[in-house]
Scaffold this motif. Structure first.
Motif, mmCIF file in Angstrom:
data_model
loop_
_atom_site.group_PDB
_atom_site.id
_atom_site.type_symbol
_atom_site.label_atom_id
_atom_site.label_comp_id
_atom_site.label_asym_id
_atom_site.label_seq_id
_atom_site.Cartn_x
_atom_site.Cartn_y
_atom_site.Cartn_z
ATOM 1 N N ILE A 100 -44.865 -23.545 7.817
ATOM 2 C CA ILE A 100 -44.340 -24.691 7.070
ATOM 3 C C ILE A 100 -43.458 -24.190 5.924
ATOM 4 N N PHE A 101 -43.932 -23.142 5.225
ATOM 5 C CA PHE A 101 -43.117 -22.581 4.132
ATOM 6 C C PHE A 101 -41.837 -21.937 4.677
ATOM 7 N N VAL A 103 -40.146 -22.946 7.352
ATOM 8 C CA VAL A 103 -39.216 -24.039 7.647
ATOM 9 C C VAL A 103 -38.587 -24.580 6.360
ATOM 10 N N MET A 104 -39.367 -24.578 5.267
ATOM 11 C CA MET A 104 -38.819 -25.024 3.984
ATOM 12 C C MET A 104 -37.665 -24.132 3.534
ATOM 13 N N GLY A 105 -37.689 -22.891 3.962
ATOM 14 C CA GLY A 105 -36.606 -21.974 3.596
ATOM 15 C C GLY A 105 -37.025 -20.889 2.623
ATOM 16 N N LEU A 106 -38.342 -20.633 2.492
ATOM 17 C CA LEU A 106 -38.790 -19.569 1.584
ATOM 18 C C LEU A 106 -38.696 -18.188 2.262
#
Lengths: 228, 228
Positions: A100-101, A103-106
């Protein structure tokens, strides 16, 4: 500096009323229009409207209430399952958080740091999975009940408007004319407010709502004529 | 290791059909029940059902289609606004990103790192705000159109079921009895599948859906009797 974030927000009560009333306007209006093309007496149109208003408001109100309860049950079941999964498959659940992180772009480094911080507290971890993996927030039980009641009642009031034209006139033809005029005005007004409440363009929204009602009414009118 | 995540998922097509059909069953069924208590001829019940099915399917189908288009417009407007906000109020938007990570449960250090990484890429930054601040995902225009069509058509098929009992019998009383039996069976079946598709308890869902239909039909039946 006034940073005015005007993203959509409105009172639940008002929006329930507007939703119920505008739906209540549409279907009984079109139903009455359809029947008016086939019968000689206003009594039959009014009878059908009463039946429709009762049926529609219960389907919408009771249906909404039970759906709200089901949603709450569903939330509880999924919550229990997620807690169990952090025990049964901690590594897989961690990887899901990491994804999930990602996909957020981290970055890899931030992903790992964030995951380690989250999984230290199981409640936070599960809350995170509920919200960001499953897109579920805890439903408010009372809100669902109130909302269902308000929508159902508003449907009754909305449905009474097109019907009243047949109560106060003597032939279905005259009833239809008055019902049409009154309902189109109401659809425009409610479409306008409904769009304002949900952050849409109000004039466009008013026209769309009117179009749905008019198309439904004209289709019912001509189709019933065709079948008779 | 088979990690079987059976959270809700199902074919859009199937779920549209089940939704439209179960809604189509409920209201025309209850409407017909209500009218059957007041009239002597099946022709009038069938006429009212046709009008209702046309009205309901258009309101649901066209309404759903226009709502889908509005949602897409809304998404585009908000997207533009968010891009503008990253230019006009970058500090405030950064603070909003930070707050989202704070609510997730990350430490100050991770929050800052994550924020700095995100804001380096404006597209990622805006996508993040759309999804996690506004809870908006880009709607699929074609899906909304197909979905509206499927729901509308399924409503027609669903509505035809309670109506057919009045077509093939000779008095409203007999029609009502057959309509009741057939529709209750269908409501149970569709309630069962609807619940299965959305991950609810199927037996409970079947009973709930039947209860809504029966309560709506009985209420319409007795209220119309009262008014006549």
């Amino acid at each position: 500096m006034a940073h005015d974030e005007e993203h959509l927000k409105s009172s639940d009560f008002i929006s329930d009323i507007v939703i119920g009333m505008s739906d209540g306007l549409t279907v009984p209006f079109a139903l009455a229009a359809g029947i008016s093309s086939a019968v000689q007496s206003n009594g039959l149109v009014v009878t059908a409207c009463i039946a429709e208003i009762v049926a529609g408001s219960i389907a919408m109100g009771l249906g909404g209430y039970l759906a709200g309860k089901t949603e709450l049950d569903h939330y509880k079941t999924e919550l229990k399952r997620e807690y169990q999964e952090t025990i049964d498959y901690p590594e897989i659940e961690k990887r899901e958080v990491k994804e999930i992180f990602e996909v957020m772009g981290l970055s890899q480094q931030s992903q790992n740091m964030a995951v380690e911080e989250l999984v230290k507290d199981t409640d936070k971890w599960v809350k995170f999975m509920m919200k960001y993996e499953l897109n579920l927030e805890e439903p408010d039980k009372n809100k669902a009940r109130k909302s269902a009641f308000n929508i159902g009642m508003a449907y009754v009031v909305g449905g009474a408007i097109p019907m009243l034209a047949y109560v106060f006139t003597s032939t279905p033809q005259t009833g239809f004319k008055f019902s049409f005029i009154i309902t189109v005005i109401c659809l425009l007004v409610f479409g306008y407010f409904k769009s304002k409440l949900t952050g849409q363009k109000p004039i466009m929204g008013a026209l769309k709502m009117m179009a749905i009602g008019v198309i439904a009414a004209m289709s019912a009118y001509f189709l019933v004529k065709l079948f008779n």
